[in-house]
Design an enzyme around this catalytic site. Structure first.
Site, PDB file in Angstrom:
ATOM      1  N   MET A   1      -2.227  11.528  -1.581  1.00 46.80           N
ATOM      2  CA  MET A   1      -3.151  10.496  -1.119  1.00 46.80           C
ATOM      3  C   MET A   1      -2.931  10.244   0.375  1.00 46.80           C
ATOM      4  O   MET A   1      -1.853  10.465   0.901  1.00 46.80           O
ATOM      5  CB  MET A   1      -2.949   9.207  -1.907  1.00 46.80           C
ATOM      6  CG  MET A   1      -3.492   9.255  -3.322  1.00 46.80           C
ATOM      7  SD  MET A   1      -3.246   7.677  -4.191  1.00 46.80           S
ATOM      8  CE  MET A   1      -4.191   7.964  -5.686  1.00 46.80           C
TER       9      MET A   1
ATOM     10  N   ASP B   1      -0.179   3.955   1.129  1.00 46.43           N
ATOM     11  CA  ASP B   1      -0.601   4.730   2.298  1.00 46.43           C
ATOM     12  C   ASP B   1       0.289   4.474   3.513  1.00 46.43           C
ATOM     13  O   ASP B   1       0.238   5.235   4.483  1.00 46.43           O
ATOM     14  CB  ASP B   1      -2.048   4.400   2.660  1.00 46.43           C
ATOM     15  CG  ASP B   1      -3.041   4.895   1.619  1.00 46.43           C
ATOM     16  OD1 ASP B   1      -2.735   5.889   0.934  1.00 46.43           O
ATOM     17  OD2 ASP B   1      -4.110   4.282   1.485  1.00 46.43           O
TER      18      ASP B   1
ATOM     19  N   LEU C   1      -0.759   9.226 -10.604  1.00 46.75           N
ATOM     20  CA  LEU C   1       0.647   9.421 -10.950  1.00 46.75           C
ATOM     21  C   LEU C   1       1.555   9.061  -9.785  1.00 46.75           C
ATOM     22  O   LEU C   1       2.642   8.509  -9.972  1.00 46.75           O
ATOM     23  CB  LEU C   1       0.896  10.881 -11.361  1.00 46.75           C
ATOM     24  CG  LEU C   1       0.088  11.399 -12.555  1.00 46.75           C
ATOM     25  CD1 LEU C   1       0.445  12.852 -12.828  1.00 46.75           C
ATOM     26  CD2 LEU C   1       0.345  10.550 -13.794  1.00 46.75           C
TER      27      LEU C   1
ATOM     28  N   THR D   1       0.836  -1.192   0.000  1.00 47.68           N
ATOM     29  CA  THR D   1       0.000   0.000   0.000  1.00 47.68           C
ATOM     30  C   THR D   1       0.871   1.242   0.000  1.00 47.68           C
ATOM     31  O   THR D   1       1.867   1.295   0.716  1.00 47.68           O
ATOM     32  CB  THR D   1      -0.966   0.071   1.206  1.00 47.68           C
ATOM     33  OG1 THR D   1      -1.666   1.321   1.185  1.00 47.68           O
ATOM     34  CG2 THR D   1      -0.243  -0.045   2.530  1.00 47.68           C
TER      35      THR D   1
END
Length: 418
Positions: free
Chosen positions: A187, A141, A296, A139
């Site tokens: 993000m 994140d 991106l 991930t």
């Protein structure tokens, strides 16, 4: 050749290096003479019995996956509910596994994927079916519990830091007669790791990014606008990095798109950079530009981190090895042994400690004023973006990415009607 088949699947948002993990899985399984199938579009392909004979890929295709972004076998956002609520789906998975003699299941994803792998292992045990389930971390994140970092994050972090540094140079050059404020959206729904990585772009008081907005800190619009104006007056321009998940003190997402929920049940976000840019323009009168890098930042294989690539392949190898050793309901994780020099190794952790847990930014990583990173965060982040892992480039000046063949496996069951 060991009896049984290994099934590999990719889940959730893809990364610049998830295919490197897939490449390592295939190479390791081949060395151990284990047949590998891949589910097309993640767990959805497993439910549909839409399987790919990954063992039939050529050696060149397997090797080429390591430098190709995206998800070669397709991914999906499909969250299975509890065993009670979605029992028919879980039972269907076991039917497919039995039909193709799947004895090892590797699910490459984040929190929700770890939860799915855990529940599949529990149902298999209930039915007495010999199945070993392994979650494989991925991930951008960086919010998986237990593991020090997540494969995929280092490359996205490198892209973020480089992009912010380059954009800041552009803004600085034009600030006197053009753009004074630039807002970059990173993000990160609940965890500000990617936004924090932007802080690596500069170290000095007046270096960009001048302000970073984290989901871990409540957003105060009046304070934010005052700080933007102060930076513009002092430096001549202001670069802001905002995590998509910033919220006000009452918990409302600043960028709630009003689009309901996504397939994982998460609030559909969108446009925090454009929102902030509009407020700056309206309240302060400064000319503003903003950027939403969106996909991106997670697909930029041309700027991948060398550390990230190495770790992505390491967890792929470890996943196969622990699966064949019968280590069920586990995930290979990264353990940090030191910062300077940076040292790490792979360990094995129970999925129960990872599934449905979320790792946010530690308090000590966020500056006391709430708008930047600390020295501790810099020590943590810096090694993760270190090293270059450029893909091969062709004569046309573009990367030579591969699109592997997808030989379909013959279905043995009735079509899934779920």
């Amino acid at each position: 050749m060991p009896a049984g088949t290994l099934l590999y699947a990719q889940s959730g948002g893809v990364t610049a290096v998830i295919n490197a993990t897939a490449s390592a899985v295939l190479q390791t399984a081949r060395a151990k003479k284990v047949r590998v199938l891949a589910a097309r579009n993640g767990i959805l392909g497993a439910l549909r019995e839409d399987l790919i004979d990954a063992s039939a890929l050529s050696a060149a295709e397997v090797k080429g996956l390591a430098h190709t972004p995206g998800g070669a076998f397709g991914s999906c956002r499909l969250k299975l509910k509890s065993l009670a609520d979605d029992r028919a789906k879980y039972e269907r998975l076991l039917e497919v596994f039995r039909a193709h003699d799947v004895r090892w299941f590797l699910y490459n994803g984040g929190n929700d994927s770890a939860d799915t792998a855990l529940k599949v292992s529990q149902l298999a045990a209930e039915y007495g079916y010999p199945l070993t389930c392994v979650g494989v971390p991925k991930t951008i994140d960086n919010d998986l519990a237990v593991t020090d970092c997540c494969p995929g994050f280092g490359s996205a972090a490198k892209y973020t830091a480089v992009s912010v540094r380059e954009c800041a140079l552009d803004v600085a050059a034009m600030a006197e007669t053009s753009t004074r404020v630039f807002v970059y959206e990173a993000m990160g729904r609940h965890a500000g790791w990617l936004a924090a990585a932007a802080g690596l772009a500069g170290e000095g008081k007046d270096d960009a990014p001048h302000l970073i907005l984290f989901p871990e800190r409540p957003f105060d619009e009046a304070d934010f606008l005052a700080r933007v104006d102060a930076v513009v007056k002092r430096v001549g321009y202001c670069v802001v990095v905002a995590s998509e998940g910033i919220r006000t003190a009452d918990g409302t997402f600043v960028a709630d798109a009003g689009g309901g929920k996504d397939s994982f049940g998460h609030t559909q976000l969108g446009g925090v950079a454009s929102h902030l840019a509009g407020r700056v323009k309206d309240a302060l009168g400064h000319k503003v530009h903003w950027a939403l890098p969106d996909y991106l930042q997670r697909s930029a294989r041309h700027l991948a981190s060398g550390t990230d690539l190495e770790q992505a392949m390491a967890v792929g190898r470890a996943a196969v090895e622990c699966a064949l050793a019968g280590q069920n309901a586990v995930m290979p994780v990264i353990v940090r042994d030191g910062d300077a020099p940076y040292r790490w190794h792979v360990d094995i952790a129970p999925l129960a400690r990872i599934a449905n847990h979320e790792k946010t930014m530690p308090k000590g990583f966020i500056r006391k004023d709430g708008y930047g990173i600390t020295a501790a965060a810099r020590r943590y982040l810096s090694p993760l973006i270190a090293g270059e892992a450029f893909p091969p480039f062709g004569r046309d000046g573009l990367p030579n990415y591969v699109t592997p063949s997808m030989p379909a496996v013959r279905r043995k069951l009735a079509a899934w009607r779920g």
